[in-house]
Design an enzyme around this catalytic site. Structure first.
Site, PDB file in Angstrom:
ATOM      1  N   HIS A  49       1.360  -1.091  -0.122  1.00  0.00           N
ATOM      2  CA  HIS A  49      -0.444  -0.085   0.160  1.00  0.00           C
ATOM      3  C   HIS A  49       0.911   1.003   0.202  1.00  0.00           C
ATOM      4  O   HIS A  49       2.474   0.977  -0.055  1.00  0.00           O
ATOM      5  CB  HIS A  49      -0.702   0.248   0.955  1.00  0.00           C
ATOM      6  CG  HIS A  49      -0.480  -0.198   2.751  1.00  0.00           C
ATOM      7  ND1 HIS A  49       0.018  -0.745   3.264  1.00  0.00           N
ATOM      8  CD2 HIS A  49       0.255   0.929   3.346  1.00  0.00           C
ATOM      9  CE1 HIS A  49       0.920  -0.170   4.526  1.00  0.00           C
ATOM     10  NE2 HIS A  49       0.641   0.794   4.647  1.00  0.00           N
TER      11      HIS A  49
HETATM   12  P1  TYD Z   1      -2.264  -3.966   7.951  1.00  0.00           P
HETATM   13  O1  TYD Z   1      -2.101  -2.873   6.735  1.00  0.00           O
HETATM   14  O2  TYD Z   1      -3.268  -5.788   6.591  1.00  0.00           O
HETATM   15  O3  TYD Z   1      -0.339  -4.549   7.557  1.00  0.00           O
HETATM   16  P2  TYD Z   1       0.354  -4.088   6.883  1.00  0.00           P
HETATM   17  O4  TYD Z   1      -0.274  -3.137   5.693  1.00  0.00           O
HETATM   18  O5  TYD Z   1       1.747  -3.882   7.294  1.00  0.00           O
HETATM   19  O6  TYD Z   1       0.728  -5.707   5.557  1.00  0.00           O
HETATM   20  O7  TYD Z   1      -3.015  -4.495   8.965  1.00  0.00           O
HETATM   21  C1  TYD Z   1      -3.101  -5.413   9.349  1.00  0.00           C
HETATM   22  C2  TYD Z   1      -4.086  -5.194  10.964  1.00  0.00           C
HETATM   23  O8  TYD Z   1      -4.330  -4.197  11.609  1.00  0.00           O
HETATM   24  C3  TYD Z   1      -6.005  -4.375  10.066  1.00  0.00           C
HETATM   25  O9  TYD Z   1      -6.755  -5.082  10.312  1.00  0.00           O
HETATM   26  C4  TYD Z   1      -5.999  -2.903  10.176  1.00  0.00           C
HETATM   27  C5  TYD Z   1      -4.491  -3.491  11.953  1.00  0.00           C
HETATM   28  N1  TYD Z   1      -3.637  -2.420  12.051  1.00  0.00           N
HETATM   29  C6  TYD Z   1      -4.878  -1.115  13.347  1.00  0.00           C
HETATM   30  O10 TYD Z   1      -5.522  -1.724  13.818  1.00  0.00           O
HETATM   31  N2  TYD Z   1      -4.011  -0.070  13.265  1.00  0.00           N
HETATM   32  C7  TYD Z   1      -2.074   0.105  12.420  1.00  0.00           C
HETATM   33  O11 TYD Z   1      -1.951   1.344  13.099  1.00  0.00           O
HETATM   34  C8  TYD Z   1      -2.493  -0.589  11.351  1.00  0.00           C
HETATM   35  C9  TYD Z   1      -1.395   0.158  11.391  1.00  0.00           C
HETATM   36  C10 TYD Z   1      -2.630  -1.292  11.098  1.00  0.00           C
END
Ligand code: TYD
Length: 134
Positions: A49
């Site tokens: 992303h």
């Molecule tokens: P995700 O965005 O999939 O992580 P990455 O981009 O590293 O692959 O995030 C995983 C989960 O954690 C998703 O359900 C959203 C949650 N999350 C939060 O609640 N707060 C945060 O600050 C972050 C980064 C993720």
């Protein structure tokens, strides 16, 4: 693409090492959120992303991992393997995290609270988004 790595001051002595990070001093923004990844399974690649406005500093405080940065015209891979080194990622950069060692702890300092509306999670949308801005 310019890669901005911060080398943090190590307050080491005969007991071991200590790093202190203060917003607007060691970190170039106000820190609204801290999160970290650990126990990342072998072969996992995550991220995929970009952010419209969020700024971040990534620190692999234990173990090693790699970060792919993509500004839409250039891709660079960065190895994070030092607990005293921070990788700055601005907005409008596509990022992927991969090659996590089993003991890796990747800590992220972020300039904003979690906001799904700030994410661009589709690569074609990302290219269109930055294309419009250029
Ligand atoms: P995700 O965005 O999939 O992580 P990455 O981009 O590293 O692959 O995030 C995983 C989960 O954690 C998703 O359900 C959203 C949650 N999350 C939060 O609640 N707060 C945060 O600050 C972050 C980064 C993720």
């Amino acid at each position: 693409m310019e890669i901005k790595k911060y080398q943090f001051q190590i307050h080491g002595d005969d007991r071991g090492q200590l790093i202190a990070l203060e917003e607007m001093k060691d970190i170039p923004f106000e820190i609204k959120r801290v999160y970290y990844m650990y126990d990342t399974l072998k072969g996992v690649r995550r991220g995929f992303h970009a952010h419209k406005s969020l700024e971040q500093i990534l620190i692999c405080i234990h173990g090693t991992c790699k970060i792919l940065l993509d500004n839409g015209s250039e891709k660079v891979e960065v190895l994070l393997d030092k607990p005293y080194e921070g990788l700055y990622i601005s907005n409008d950069i596509w990022r992927e995290m991969f090659d996590f060692s089993p003991d890796a702890v990747l800590m992220v300092l972020a300039s904003e609270y979690y906001d799904e509306a700030d994410y661009i999670r589709n690569y074609d949308e990302f290219l269109k988004y930055i294309g419009k801005k250029r």
